[in-house]
Design a protein around this motif. Sequence first.
Motif, PDB file in Angstrom:
ATOM      1  N   MET A   1     -12.079  29.725   0.049  1.00 50.63           N
ATOM      2  CA  MET A   1     -11.418  30.853   0.328  1.00 50.63           C
ATOM      3  C   MET A   1     -12.246  31.779   1.235  1.00 50.63           C
ATOM      4  O   MET A   1     -11.726  32.556   2.081  1.00 50.63           O
ATOM      5  CB  MET A   1     -11.588  31.904  -0.907  1.00 50.63           C
ATOM      6  CG  MET A   1     -10.717  31.466  -1.998  1.00 50.63           C
ATOM      7  SD  MET A   1     -10.474  32.979  -3.515  1.00 50.63           S
ATOM      8  CE  MET A   1     -12.070  32.546  -4.008  1.00 50.63           C
ATOM      9  N   HIS A   2     -13.687  31.636   1.595  1.00 48.38           N
ATOM     10  CA  HIS A   2     -14.423  32.054   2.411  1.00 48.38           C
ATOM     11  C   HIS A   2     -14.047  31.303   3.882  1.00 48.38           C
ATOM     12  O   HIS A   2     -13.720  32.490   4.917  1.00 48.38           O
ATOM     13  CB  HIS A   2     -15.785  31.656   2.326  1.00 48.38           C
ATOM     14  CG  HIS A   2     -16.858  31.827   3.337  1.00 48.38           C
ATOM     15  ND1 HIS A   2     -17.237  33.283   3.780  1.00 48.38           N
ATOM     16  CD2 HIS A   2     -17.337  31.111   4.483  1.00 48.38           C
ATOM     17  CE1 HIS A   2     -18.156  32.975   4.898  1.00 48.38           C
ATOM     18  NE2 HIS A   2     -18.137  31.778   5.054  1.00 48.38           N
ATOM     19  N   ARG A   3     -13.892  30.163   3.986  1.00 52.18           N
ATOM     20  CA  ARG A   3     -13.327  29.561   5.054  1.00 52.18           C
ATOM     21  C   ARG A   3     -12.015  30.065   5.687  1.00 52.18           C
ATOM     22  O   ARG A   3     -11.659  30.175   6.747  1.00 52.18           O
ATOM     23  CB  ARG A   3     -13.406  27.972   5.190  1.00 52.18           C
ATOM     24  CG  ARG A   3     -14.707  27.343   5.008  1.00 52.18           C
ATOM     25  CD  ARG A   3     -14.995  25.781   5.164  1.00 52.18           C
ATOM     26  NE  ARG A   3     -14.481  25.306   4.064  1.00 52.18           N
ATOM     27  CZ  ARG A   3     -15.367  25.049   3.146  1.00 52.18           C
ATOM     28  NH1 ARG A   3     -16.677  25.100   3.368  1.00 52.18           N
ATOM     29  NH2 ARG A   3     -14.907  24.291   1.908  1.00 52.18           N
ATOM     30  N   ALA A   4     -11.126  30.336   4.559  1.00 53.85           N
ATOM     31  CA  ALA A   4      -9.666  30.920   4.669  1.00 53.85           C
ATOM     32  C   ALA A   4      -9.575  32.238   5.205  1.00 53.85           C
ATOM     33  O   ALA A   4      -8.391  32.779   5.577  1.00 53.85           O
ATOM     34  CB  ALA A   4      -8.760  30.595   3.483  1.00 53.85           C
ATOM     35  N   GLY A   5     -10.851  32.980   5.007  1.00 50.77           N
ATOM     36  CA  GLY A   5     -10.796  34.389   5.563  1.00 50.77           C
ATOM     37  C   GLY A   5     -10.276  35.346   4.598  1.00 50.77           C
ATOM     38  O   GLY A   5     -10.081  36.527   4.478  1.00 50.77           O
ATOM     39  N   LYS A   6      -9.965  34.756   3.266  1.00 48.23           N
ATOM     40  CA  LYS A   6      -9.742  35.565   2.184  1.00 48.23           C
ATOM     41  C   LYS A   6     -10.797  36.550   1.573  1.00 48.23           C
ATOM     42  O   LYS A   6     -10.588  37.697   0.984  1.00 48.23           O
ATOM     43  CB  LYS A   6      -9.045  34.919   0.927  1.00 48.23           C
ATOM     44  CG  LYS A   6      -7.752  33.996   1.424  1.00 48.23           C
ATOM     45  CD  LYS A   6      -7.050  33.191   0.431  1.00 48.23           C
ATOM     46  CE  LYS A   6      -5.966  32.507   0.775  1.00 48.23           C
ATOM     47  NZ  LYS A   6      -5.435  31.452  -0.212  1.00 48.23           N
ATOM     48  N   VAL A   7     -11.944  35.742   1.555  1.00 44.16           N
ATOM     49  CA  VAL A   7     -13.032  36.729   1.253  1.00 44.16           C
ATOM     50  C   VAL A   7     -14.216  36.325   1.988  1.00 44.16           C
ATOM     51  O   VAL A   7     -13.976  35.375   2.889  1.00 44.16           O
ATOM     52  CB  VAL A   7     -13.472  36.542  -0.243  1.00 44.16           C
ATOM     53  CG1 VAL A   7     -12.516  36.805  -1.324  1.00 44.16           C
ATOM     54  CG2 VAL A   7     -14.083  34.799  -0.497  1.00 44.16           C
ATOM     55  N   ARG A   8     -15.360  36.947   1.814  1.00 46.91           N
ATOM     56  CA  ARG A   8     -16.448  36.610   2.797  1.00 46.91           C
ATOM     57  C   ARG A   8     -17.944  36.269   1.859  1.00 46.91           C
ATOM     58  O   ARG A   8     -18.305  37.347   1.107  1.00 46.91           O
ATOM     59  CB  ARG A   8     -16.744  37.706   3.858  1.00 46.91           C
ATOM     60  CG  ARG A   8     -17.887  37.428   4.629  1.00 46.91           C
ATOM     61  CD  ARG A   8     -18.258  38.422   5.774  1.00 46.91           C
ATOM     62  NE  ARG A   8     -16.979  38.957   6.613  1.00 46.91           N
ATOM     63  CZ  ARG A   8     -16.931  38.382   7.593  1.00 46.91           C
ATOM     64  NH1 ARG A   8     -18.046  37.446   8.106  1.00 46.91           N
ATOM     65  NH2 ARG A   8     -15.713  38.656   8.456  1.00 46.91           N
ATOM     66  N   ILE A   9     -18.322  35.169   1.939  1.00 47.21           N
ATOM     67  CA  ILE A   9     -19.518  35.050   1.343  1.00 47.21           C
ATOM     68  C   ILE A   9     -20.657  35.391   2.442  1.00 47.21           C
ATOM     69  O   ILE A   9     -20.678  35.106   3.530  1.00 47.21           O
ATOM     70  CB  ILE A   9     -20.077  33.604   1.265  1.00 47.21           C
ATOM     71  CG1 ILE A   9     -18.916  32.933   0.215  1.00 47.21           C
ATOM     72  CG2 ILE A   9     -21.381  33.417   0.459  1.00 47.21           C
ATOM     73  CD1 ILE A   9     -18.906  31.564  -0.182  1.00 47.21           C
ATOM     74  N   ILE A  10     -21.347  36.692   1.726  1.00 45.65           N
ATOM     75  CA  ILE A  10     -22.077  37.318   2.920  1.00 45.65           C
ATOM     76  C   ILE A  10     -23.848  36.804   2.727  1.00 45.65           C
ATOM     77  O   ILE A  10     -24.663  37.146   3.790  1.00 45.65           O
ATOM     78  CB  ILE A  10     -22.249  38.957   2.781  1.00 45.65           C
ATOM     79  CG1 ILE A  10     -22.623  39.386   1.206  1.00 45.65           C
ATOM     80  CG2 ILE A  10     -20.806  39.416   3.233  1.00 45.65           C
ATOM     81  CD1 ILE A  10     -22.615  40.924   1.188  1.00 45.65           C
ATOM     82  N   ALA A  11     -24.120  36.263   1.764  1.00 42.39           N
ATOM     83  CA  ALA A  11     -25.370  35.703   1.497  1.00 42.39           C
ATOM     84  C   ALA A  11     -25.367  34.778   0.291  1.00 42.39           C
ATOM     85  O   ALA A  11     -24.339  34.842  -0.520  1.00 42.39           O
ATOM     86  CB  ALA A  11     -26.497  36.911   1.248  1.00 42.39           C
ATOM     87  N   VAL A  12     -26.566  33.760   0.388  1.00 43.24           N
ATOM     88  CA  VAL A  12     -26.430  33.011  -0.948  1.00 43.24           C
ATOM     89  C   VAL A  12     -27.738  33.195  -1.384  1.00 43.24           C
ATOM     90  O   VAL A  12     -28.807  33.736  -0.868  1.00 43.24           O
ATOM     91  CB  VAL A  12     -26.312  31.442  -0.339  1.00 43.24           C
ATOM     92  CG1 VAL A  12     -24.979  31.209   0.031  1.00 43.24           C
ATOM     93  CG2 VAL A  12     -27.489  31.245   0.739  1.00 43.24           C
TER      94      VAL A  12
END
Length: 332
Positions: free
Chosen positions: A222-233
């Motif tokens: 979903m992050h790669r598709a631009g639906k959400v954004r992972i801002i940190a791990v």
Amino acid sequence: MKPISPLLRQRIGTFSRRSLGLLALSLATLSPSLQAQEKPPLKILVGFPPGGSADVLARMVAEALRDDFGTIVVDNKPGAGGRIALNLVKAAKPDGQTVIVLPSGPMVLFPHVYKKLDYDAVKDFTPVSQIARFQFGVVSGPASNVKTVAEMTAKAKSDPASASYGTPGAGTLPHFMGVLLEQSAGISLNHIPFQGGAPANTALLGGHIGYKFDVVSETAEMHRAGKVRIIAVTGGQRDSQVPEVPTLKESGINMEATAWFAMYGPAGLKGDALTRLEKAMMKVARDPAMKDKMIKLGLEPIGSNSVDLASAQKADLNRWEKPIKATGVQLD
């Protein structure tokens, strides 16, 4: 009847001794196979339904152990967050024939979360091997429109109502990841528990909550598709699935937290039975094909010995005590 001559009697005796020797040698050669057939299969319990990450990993481990253990049965006993399966292992004989593969939560979180836990996470089990480690992502949804941790913390301070995060439920690891981030970043977050991860995802995508904490492998697509954004791990190093995403420490937050999968047996497992399992699990973790499979699942292979697993469990029991007590969460 003509009596047997002394010479013939001697030859018969020699032949008999040789025959007995050959028979004994044959039995000695066959005995391991016979014992293997008589020995019950190794049972690997999983406290979660088929298809989940714990189940997938347990089946991978089972396949890798077949050369050393022969028949292996993966037995799913889902329910109560893994506690049903744990109690079955607790009651099993410490003969090396019954083990469990499980995530770290029941062993390091539940002792602090439940008022009356029906097992002792340290005394009732024997650590075998820490199999793999995994980390979580801090996930920003459409409602927050946040691209960095700095933006997240600034917005949480200026607009506290926007700082809501969803989890699969109270008392879960994502819940306490949020609490630990609050403490580390000096912000307040509004925890919204859901009945599982899927409803939390729906709420995030629908703009009903601003953030969530989720296993990186569950959110990377979903992050790669631009639906959400992972801002940190949350781990100590970047995740190979989303290498562009910084760690929390790189983002200026002094926090590092991961979870792990491990194998345990019942209390009293020792000697050759423990050593056999321990060595086999360390060999599995070194196998290139197995390592590649785990990495594709978003796992960092470890393959520790029993002593190191006990040490990791103790460290995480201590790590999570303060943030859990800070929430006041106590489940029945």
